[in-house]
Design a protein around this motif. Structure first.
Motif, mmCIF file in Angstrom:
data_model
loop_
_atom_site.group_PDB
_atom_site.id
_atom_site.type_symbol
_atom_site.label_atom_id
_atom_site.label_comp_id
_atom_site.label_asym_id
_atom_site.label_seq_id
_atom_site.Cartn_x
_atom_site.Cartn_y
_atom_site.Cartn_z
ATOM 1 N N ASP A 184 -12.840 -7.781 14.180
ATOM 2 C CA ASP A 184 -11.566 -7.247 13.976
ATOM 3 C C ASP A 184 -11.470 -5.866 15.060
ATOM 4 O O ASP A 184 -11.475 -4.692 14.509
ATOM 5 N N ASP B 266 5.322 0.285 0.808
ATOM 6 C CA ASP B 266 4.506 1.065 1.563
ATOM 7 C C ASP B 266 4.297 2.334 0.804
ATOM 8 O O ASP B 266 3.713 3.433 1.610
ATOM 9 N N ALA C 136 -4.169 -0.806 5.340
ATOM 10 C CA ALA C 136 -2.932 -0.257 5.734
ATOM 11 C C ALA C 136 -3.232 1.336 5.221
ATOM 12 O O ALA C 136 -4.345 1.754 4.745
ATOM 13 N N MET D 224 -0.229 -11.364 1.192
ATOM 14 C CA MET D 224 -1.576 -10.838 1.427
ATOM 15 C C MET D 224 -1.781 -9.523 0.728
ATOM 16 O O MET D 224 -0.904 -8.655 0.710
ATOM 17 N N ARG E 125 -5.069 -7.058 4.347
ATOM 18 C CA ARG E 125 -4.602 -6.043 5.357
ATOM 19 C C ARG E 125 -5.088 -4.640 5.181
ATOM 20 O O ARG E 125 -5.251 -4.516 3.781
ATOM 21 N N GLU F 33 -7.675 -3.562 11.454
ATOM 22 C CA GLU F 33 -6.326 -3.708 10.683
ATOM 23 C C GLU F 33 -6.463 -4.859 9.777
ATOM 24 O O GLU F 33 -5.592 -5.130 8.759
ATOM 25 N N ARG F 34 -7.375 -5.762 9.678
ATOM 26 C CA ARG F 34 -7.715 -6.807 8.664
ATOM 27 C C ARG F 34 -9.014 -6.893 8.282
ATOM 28 O O ARG F 34 -10.051 -6.470 9.102
ATOM 29 N N VAL G 6 -3.532 -5.704 0.070
ATOM 30 C CA VAL G 6 -3.507 -4.729 1.128
ATOM 31 C C VAL G 6 -4.714 -3.395 0.612
ATOM 32 O O VAL G 6 -4.556 -3.246 -0.445
ATOM 33 N N SER H 127 -5.946 2.801 8.876
ATOM 34 C CA SER H 127 -5.842 1.551 9.451
ATOM 35 C C SER H 127 -5.905 1.726 11.104
ATOM 36 O O SER H 127 -5.145 2.808 11.590
#
Length: 613
Positions: free
Chosen positions: A191, A343, A177, A282, A175, A195-196, A284, A181
């Motif tokens: 993509d 986050d 972030a 996942m 991911r 974002e991925r 990041v 992003s």
């Protein structure tokens, strides 16, 4: 004034982070805290350690990671498939960390990077021709390993299988972030949301957060992208794109063709956060930390409980950075703390360092709309500032450094140390001149620079700095070598740095395979690991590696009785891997008798005592 050579006031914030990361046992005090017998510089094709110590090979390239139901053995002829490589140890082990399980010094997770590939060794028929199958295997040979290990009466062993075992590689879903992003510069045909991304690779040094996650750093990502008759844009050229690729994936995998997919390379060069305790999580990419040839992500706490992360950009004339989070760290390093801080790395301020001639320095914020970083200078948003962090640092007037690599914080004093590995272009015609922080023209030996933040607070905007070491062989005329103690063992090209819990600094070197044992490097032997006592300035050579290798990656168990070290690319005589290997370590005795394999080694005292004493 320049940073004094004295014991600084203890930084409570730094000590707190070290405790969270696991090393807690104090070492005995005394005039000479380096109680081992220094080993001589040598060109032996072996791992040399002091008398009374032993070195055990633990996790070489191709070892099973330990994922249940997927444990193919290493094939000495390199015939393992791409699927095999996806669940085996990758190539060229680099930064790593030991994370205790249940507070134990005898059982834990060892998490490590795999920096790049030697295509000649990876495939039975070598690098050419490149095929889609070879590219897939190569991408699987980089990234990160998470393995479980335990101390047994016979030494350290992998736990096979392990519920924690995991391989994250160049095709693992990740991911994106933070502020970049979804940026138009991060969107691709594969993509459209930006974002991925598929994978992480070129994974070099690392960091560990107070809540127990691992930060892997994407360094020389540019060497995997190319295009036919490529004419890079200025922005691409600033990140090294456009030179000949080391591995020409672009011929067989379209996403690496930057003529067709110019944004794909923007999705690499980041710090990637991984939760080693949750194999289903996942990874990041944390874009608030900025894009660069990422080297190191060293964490410490500010006085008010926020997180500061120090980073280097490992290229000639690049910069030293610091990120300070907006929010405070939620205490703890368990699952609840990892969830609470999930986050935290997405909001904060990225800074770049200016080292002034008077021994003072400033952290310059890289914020859109400040310091000349705006639309008029080519930055439409904060996302673009972070994607093009190098160009933003140019604008604010940061100091161009001699390849900043690993960064380490002294738990006893709070002093921050950065390895400047070398820069032979310094002061050459058309290149930046020498300056106070980078004082040697044609700098082939490198050194270690250090600073102390004002008020002992990692959130400060100012600091005092000096040189801890100007490395090199003092016997070489004009070397400019300067050590803090006349009895210090000489070394060249410092790279890896790690402070243990007692404030001893472990230094690892990366002289080029083409230079080892030759010319001005003749007396320095193979690459090595040394231990320094910053208080006395004493530096002793602790370990020397086999031929052609780099010594990198340093981690200790909480009781400081086991030291994990990575032996990277043994046998390498040329950086592109095209030369014939000059080593068969660890499986063979003579070059050519076996494929050399990067490997993790664990070093222990035979009497079970504390390493380094």
């Amino acid at each position: 004034m320049p940073l004094a050579r004295r014991q600084f006031l203890r930084s409570a914030a730094t000590v707190a982070v070290v405790a969270l990361m696991g090393e807690t046992r104090a070492r005995p005090a005394g005039a000479d805290r380096l109680g081992f017998s220094a080993v001589p510089a040598t060109l032996r094709d072996a791992v040399t350690v002091p008398p009374g110590y032993e070195a055990q090979v633990l996790y070489p390239w191709g070892s099973p990671t330990g994922i249940a139901g997927a444990m193919p053995a290493f094939a000495p002829d390199a015939s393992n498939s791409a699927a095999d490589q996806a669940v085996q140890a990758g190539m060229h082990h680099d930064g790593m960390h030991f994370l205790p399980l249940d507070g134990s010094a005898d059982r834990g997770l060892l998490v490590m990077n795999h920096e790049y590939t030697d295509e000649q060794l990876l495939h039975p028929d070598g690098a050419r021709p490149m095929t889609a199958v070879k590219a897939q295997k190569s991408l699987h040979a980089m990234g990160v390993s998470v393995i479980e290990i335990a101390l047994t009466p016979a030494g350290w062993r992998q736990v096979l299988p392990s519920r924690f075992a995991r391989r994250i590689h160049g095709q693992t879903p990740i991911r994106i972030a933070g502020p970049a992003s979804g940026s138009p510069l991060m969107r691709t045909a594969g993509d459209p949301a930006g974002e991925r991304v598929a994978g992480t690779f070129a994974n070099c040094a690392m960091g560990v957060t107070p809540w127990g996650t691992y930060l892997t750093c994407e360094e020389n990502f540019h060497v995997y992208f190319g295009a036919p008759k490529m004419s890079p844009t200025p922005a691409q050229r600033r990140y090294g794109l456009g030179a000949d690729a080391w591995v020409d994936y672009w011929r067989v995998d379209e996403r690496f063709d930057i003529a067709k997919h110019p944004n794909e390379s923007n999705r690499f060069g980041w710090v990637v956060e991984i939760d080693p305790f949750d194999p289903a999580s996942m990874p990041v990419k944390r874009t608030a930390l900025g894009r660069k040839h990422q080297e190191s992500a060293t964490c410490t706490l500010t006085r008010d409980g926020r997180l500061a992360i120090y980073m280097g950009d490992d290229s000639n004339f690049e910069y030293v950075y610091k990120f300070v989070s907006r929010d405070k760290v939620r205490p703890g390093n368990d699952a609840a703390a990892r969830a609470a801080n999930r986050d935290l790395l997405d909001e904060g301020t990225l800074h770049v360092a200016r080292f002034d001639a008077d021994g003072r320095g400033q952290w310059l914020a890289l914020r859109h709309g400040h310091g000349g970083i705006d639309a008029a200078s080519g930055f439409a948003s904060q996302a673009e500032v972070l994607i093009h962090a190098r160009q933003a640092a140019d604008i604010v007037g940061a100091t161009r450094m001699d390849r900043p690599e690993w960064i380490a914080v002294d738990p006893a004093s709070g002093a921050v140390h950065v390895a400047l590995t070398h820069n032979s272009l310094r002061g050459q015609p058309g290149m930046p001149p020498v300056d106070a922080a980078n004082p040697r023209a044609g700098n082939i030996f490198g050194g270690i620079l250090r600073w102390r933040e004002d008020a002992g607070d990692a959130a400060s905007n100012g600091f005092a700095w000096d040189h801890f070491v100007l490395a090199g062989d003092p016997a070489v005329p004009g070397s400019g070598a300067r050590y803090p103690n006349a009895e210090a063992d000489a070394f060249g090209c410092p790279d890896g740095l790690h402070f243990d819990s007692a404030g001893l600094l472990w230094i690892q070197t990366d002289m080029s395979g083409s230079a080892i044992g030759k010319g001005p490097m003749a007396a320095l032997g193979n690459n090595q690991m040394l231990c320094a006592d910053p208080t006395s300035g004493r530096i002793k050579r602790f370990l020397v590696g086999p031929g052609g290798c780099e010594i990198t990656g340093c981690a200790l168990t909480p009781d400081c009785r086991s030291l994990f070290v990575n032996i990277q690319h043994p046998g390498e005589t040329r950086a592109d891997g095209s030369g014939s290997p000059n080593s068969a370590w660890p499986d063979g005795t003579l070059p050519g008798s076996a494929r050399p394999r990067s490997a993790t080694v664990v070093v222990r005292r035979r009497d079970g005592g504390i390493v380094g004493t």
